[in-house]
Every structure is written in C-alpha cells, then in structure tokens.
Design a protein around this motif. Sequence first.
Motif, PDB file in Angstrom:
ATOM      1  N   VAL A 181       0.831  -1.213   0.000  1.00  0.00           N
ATOM      2  CA  VAL A 181       0.000   0.000   0.000  1.00  0.00           C
ATOM      3  C   VAL A 181       0.865   1.262   0.000  1.00  0.00           C
ATOM      4  CG1 VAL A 181      -1.979  -1.136   1.058  1.00  0.00           C
ATOM      5  CG2 VAL A 181      -0.286  -0.038   2.537  1.00  0.00           C
ATOM      6  N   LEU A 182       2.021   1.199   0.635  1.00  0.00           N
ATOM      7  CA  LEU A 182       2.926   2.346   0.624  1.00  0.00           C
ATOM      8  C   LEU A 182       3.554   2.509  -0.755  1.00  0.00           C
ATOM      9  CD1 LEU A 182       4.612   1.703   4.084  1.00  0.00           C
ATOM     10  CD2 LEU A 182       2.902   3.448   3.559  1.00  0.00           C
ATOM     11  N   GLN A 183       3.914   1.388  -1.390  1.00  0.00           N
ATOM     12  CA  GLN A 183       4.456   1.458  -2.748  1.00  0.00           C
ATOM     13  C   GLN A 183       3.443   2.050  -3.723  1.00  0.00           C
ATOM     14  OE1 GLN A 183       5.343  -2.770  -3.052  1.00  0.00           O
ATOM     15  NE2 GLN A 183       7.542  -2.342  -3.060  1.00  0.00           N
ATOM     16  N   LEU A 184       2.192   1.628  -3.606  1.00  0.00           N
ATOM     17  CA  LEU A 184       1.154   2.114  -4.512  1.00  0.00           C
ATOM     18  C   LEU A 184       0.889   3.597  -4.297  1.00  0.00           C
ATOM     19  CD1 LEU A 184      -1.274  -0.939  -4.281  1.00  0.00           C
ATOM     20  CD2 LEU A 184       0.124  -0.288  -6.256  1.00  0.00           C
ATOM     21  N   ALA A 185       0.896   4.026  -3.041  1.00  0.00           N
ATOM     22  CA  ALA A 185       0.687   5.445  -2.750  1.00  0.00           C
ATOM     23  C   ALA A 185       1.816   6.288  -3.320  1.00  0.00           C
ATOM     24  CB  ALA A 185       0.571   5.656  -1.243  1.00  0.00           C
ATOM     25  N   GLU A 186       3.024   5.765  -3.293  1.00  0.00           N
ATOM     26  CA  GLU A 186       4.167   6.499  -3.838  1.00  0.00           C
ATOM     27  C   GLU A 186       4.186   6.457  -5.368  1.00  0.00           C
ATOM     28  OE1 GLU A 186       7.204   5.817  -0.048  1.00  0.00           O
ATOM     29  OE2 GLU A 186       7.631   4.844  -1.971  1.00  0.00           O
ATOM     30  N   ALA A 187       3.647   5.373  -5.934  1.00  0.00           N
ATOM     31  CA  ALA A 187       3.646   5.235  -7.392  1.00  0.00           C
ATOM     32  C   ALA A 187       2.764   6.276  -8.059  1.00  0.00           C
ATOM     33  CB  ALA A 187       3.180   3.836  -7.787  1.00  0.00           C
ATOM     34  N   LYS A 188       1.678   6.662  -7.388  1.00  0.00           N
ATOM     35  CA  LYS A 188       0.778   7.670  -7.952  1.00  0.00           C
ATOM     36  C   LYS A 188       0.274   8.563  -6.825  1.00  0.00           C
ATOM     37  CE  LYS A 188      -2.567   8.332 -11.618  1.00  0.00           C
ATOM     38  NZ  LYS A 188      -3.353   7.664 -12.673  1.00  0.00           N
ATOM     39  N   PRO A 189       1.104   9.513  -6.388  1.00  0.00           N
ATOM     40  CA  PRO A 189       0.707  10.388  -5.275  1.00  0.00           C
ATOM     41  C   PRO A 189      -0.617  11.086  -5.552  1.00  0.00           C
ATOM     42  CG  PRO A 189       3.036  10.649  -5.762  1.00  0.00           C
ATOM     43  CD  PRO A 189       2.469   9.803  -6.866  1.00  0.00           C
ATOM     44  N   GLY A 190      -1.473  11.096  -4.546  1.00  0.00           N
ATOM     45  CA  GLY A 190      -2.769  11.753  -4.669  1.00  0.00           C
ATOM     46  C   GLY A 190      -3.901  10.818  -5.043  1.00  0.00           C
ATOM     47  N   LEU A 191      -3.594   9.659  -5.596  1.00  0.00           N
ATOM     48  CA  LEU A 191      -4.664   8.727  -5.971  1.00  0.00           C
ATOM     49  C   LEU A 191      -5.378   8.211  -4.731  1.00  0.00           C
ATOM     50  CD1 LEU A 191      -6.212   6.993  -8.019  1.00  0.00           C
ATOM     51  CD2 LEU A 191      -4.370   5.294  -7.846  1.00  0.00           C
ATOM     52  N   PHE A 192      -4.594   7.899  -3.700  1.00  0.00           N
ATOM     53  CA  PHE A 192      -5.155   7.417  -2.440  1.00  0.00           C
ATOM     54  C   PHE A 192      -4.972   8.507  -1.384  1.00  0.00           C
ATOM     55  CE2 PHE A 192      -3.619   3.717  -4.813  1.00  0.00           C
ATOM     56  CZ  PHE A 192      -4.806   3.008  -4.955  1.00  0.00           C
ATOM     57  N   LYS A 193      -6.079   9.061  -0.921  1.00  0.00           N
ATOM     58  CA  LYS A 193      -6.011  10.186   0.010  1.00  0.00           C
ATOM     59  C   LYS A 193      -5.554   9.753   1.395  1.00  0.00           C
ATOM     60  CE  LYS A 193      -7.539  12.962  -3.155  1.00  0.00           C
ATOM     61  NZ  LYS A 193      -6.579  13.887  -3.828  1.00  0.00           N
ATOM     62  N   ALA A 194      -5.861   8.519   1.781  1.00  0.00           N
ATOM     63  CA  ALA A 194      -5.463   7.991   3.083  1.00  0.00           C
ATOM     64  C   ALA A 194      -4.993   6.559   2.894  1.00  0.00           C
ATOM     65  CB  ALA A 194      -6.616   8.047   4.078  1.00  0.00           C
ATOM     66  N   VAL A 195      -3.949   6.186   3.632  1.00  0.00           N
ATOM     67  CA  VAL A 195      -3.363   4.857   3.520  1.00  0.00           C
ATOM     68  C   VAL A 195      -3.090   4.325   4.918  1.00  0.00           C
ATOM     69  CG1 VAL A 195      -1.361   3.539   2.753  1.00  0.00           C
ATOM     70  CG2 VAL A 195      -2.317   5.309   1.271  1.00  0.00           C
ATOM     71  N   ALA A 196      -3.498   3.083   5.162  1.00  0.00           N
ATOM     72  CA  ALA A 196      -3.225   2.420   6.439  1.00  0.00           C
ATOM     73  C   ALA A 196      -2.423   1.155   6.168  1.00  0.00           C
ATOM     74  CB  ALA A 196      -4.521   2.080   7.164  1.00  0.00           C
ATOM     75  N   ALA A 197      -1.254   1.062   6.815  1.00  0.00           N
ATOM     76  CA  ALA A 197      -0.364  -0.085   6.643  1.00  0.00           C
ATOM     77  C   ALA A 197      -0.201  -0.771   7.989  1.00  0.00           C
ATOM     78  CB  ALA A 197       0.982   0.368   6.102  1.00  0.00           C
ATOM     79  N   TYR A 198      -0.626  -2.029   8.059  1.00  0.00           N
ATOM     80  CA  TYR A 198      -0.575  -2.782   9.298  1.00  0.00           C
ATOM     81  C   TYR A 198       0.486  -3.882   9.185  1.00  0.00           C
ATOM     82  CZ  TYR A 198      -5.384  -0.936   8.903  1.00  0.00           C
ATOM     83  OH  TYR A 198      -6.487  -0.150   8.677  1.00  0.00           O
ATOM     84  N   SER A 199       1.507  -3.813  10.023  1.00  0.00           N
ATOM     85  CA  SER A 199       2.547  -4.845  10.098  1.00  0.00           C
ATOM     86  C   SER A 199       3.211  -5.114   8.754  1.00  0.00           C
ATOM     87  CB  SER A 199       1.982  -6.166  10.649  1.00  0.00           C
ATOM     88  OG  SER A 199       1.507  -6.011  11.954  1.00  0.00           O
ATOM     89  N   GLY A 200       3.490  -4.046   8.011  1.00  0.00           N
ATOM     90  CA  GLY A 200       4.218  -4.193   6.766  1.00  0.00           C
ATOM     91  C   GLY A 200       5.664  -3.746   6.927  1.00  0.00           C
TER      92      GLY A 200
END
Length: 332
Positions: free
Chosen positions: A169-188
């Motif tokens: 989820v962090l990689q995807l958020a960085e791949a296209k900034p702004g596409l995902f307004k909020a990101v939650a990463a659990y135990s990654g």
Amino acid sequence: MKLSSLRNATAVALTAMLSVGLLGGHAAAAPEKPSKVTSITKEGRTWHLKVYSESMDTEIAVDVQRPADESQPAPNLYMLNGLDGGEGTASWKARTNAIEWLADKPVNVIQPIGGRGSYYTDWIKPDPQLGVNKWKTFFTEELPPLLDDTLHSTGVNALTGLSTSGTSVLQLAEAKPGLFKAVAAYSGCAQIADPAGKQFVKLATETWAGGKVSNMYGPDDSPLWAENDPVIHADKLRGTQLYISSGSGIPVMDDVNYYLGSAPGPTGAVNLALGMVIEAAVNGCTNNLKGKLDGLGIPATYQFNPVGTHYWPYWEQALHESWPLLAQGMGV
C-alpha cells in the motif's frame, strides 16, 4: 499487364506482407484489448466484478460491498489481502469480521482477489509459478477509473493493507501520489532494498508462495529494489494521510492459544516462533520508516503495540483504530 491490374496486384502484395510481418513471417499480433469490467453479478449489496486487465491479459475478480444507500456517490476503500491475495484464507473476509463491520459505513469496500505472493507490484517478467504480475499498473491505472464509472463513486480513494500488502500500500501510494487520500499499513515491512528487507520479500514470495524474486525486481544488485523501496522514496507520501502500526513480537496468551491450537504438535510452536520473529522484524522496519518520515517532516499516525505477533486479530483492531483517519481522507 494493365496499369490498374499492376496497382491492384501491388496493393494485394503489400497487404499480405503487412499481415504476416516483414520479418520472420509471423502473423501480426492481435490488437490489445482495453481494460474493462466484463461482468457484474449482484448478491445483495455485494457486487462480484470480473475486470479484464490489459497489462496482465487476464480477468481479475473484484468483490465490492456497496454502501447501504446506493443512491449517493461514495468513495472507494481498497482492502488488500494477505500473502495469498485472497485466493485462499489469508483474506479480510475469511479471517475477520471487517467486511461486516464496514457495512454501515458510506463507502464502497473494494476487495481484489488474486496476486498471491506478488507484493502487488509490477514484475519485470512472468514467473513460472505465479504468472504475469502487473499489479501496480492494475491498481493505479486500470482499476480506479473503471470502478469510478461502474460504481458512480466520488473518485476519492483510501487504501489498507497488512503484512506483505502493508508494504504494497505504501508502494502504490508512492507510485501515484494523490490517488489514495489515506493509507493504512498494518505490520508491513516498508524497507525492501537492504539485505534484511530483501530477505523478508524472499521469505514471502519464494519460500511461502513458490515464486522467484528475480522475476520481480531482478538480482539483488538490481536498481529496481531501491526504486520500489517505500522508505527510500518516503518523500512521495507527503500529502497522504498515513496510519502505520506494528506489534513488538511479544506474544500474549491469546496468541499462544491461537498458534498452538491451529496446528498440532511442534508445528504450532514453530508457527508461534515465526509470528514472533516476523512481527519483531516488522516493528524494526516500521520504526525506520517513522524515522525517515519524521526527518522529512511528513506527519503520520503511528500505533506501536507493546505486545503482539503477526496475525489477524491485531490487524482487525488496527482497522477499527485507523477508521477515523481513513474516513477523514475519504471525506465521510
């Protein structure tokens, strides 16, 4: 031969040459099919979508839990599954009550099925065991506009992931900034480019899923490892609302009972030990990510649990605790 006949013969010859290709005598490749939703099966508020991915040339199953009030546009909450991509039992639906808990929330709950062991990234070549993987392209380019059109959504997205998909989820958020307004990463484990991070990816993709990371990012010295490392590129998370959690690896009695009760004999003890070691390592990764984000002045909400191993009850609790941030990001 008449001039008109010569022209016709020439045109036929050129057409024939073009149809088989000027080199090698092979037939021309079939035109690429665009990504699209190929079918929708409605089961109450759950819509079972089949989505053709142009980049992977296959259909992907995507389940959507629609909001109670479908008359109003709603944002999309993507919930990525565990190591098996939801193809088996490592899914929110199978291992938690998360989907039911979200039933009264005014969001479309997006549950992609597939991508076992892939880290939901774009692989450089097909894998004999895991096939073609172009999940970054699918999640950032192909799927979002199709869902917006099919669901008449607001176009606002949030993203959650756990364990291996907590990295994704962090990689995807960085791949296209702004596409995902909020990101939650659990135990990654966000860092993948250093030796420990690479080993974590290999453990998941090779030992447990049967694939080869050389087909994902190439050899250990390939620059693609660094290019896809969320810690190295943490500056791209600026502007995204972030919730990041991990446990310490120290088990409580519920953890012990779960592991020992879910597998007979020494296997349960081995699984408990793995759950402790993995979560302790993830905790180190998460602290490193925090240090990088703090250094960049990028805010995030962190939950460092003083206890906890690597399994589902902790991630379900983290979903509940991160919901206010996810809701704020989606505007609900």
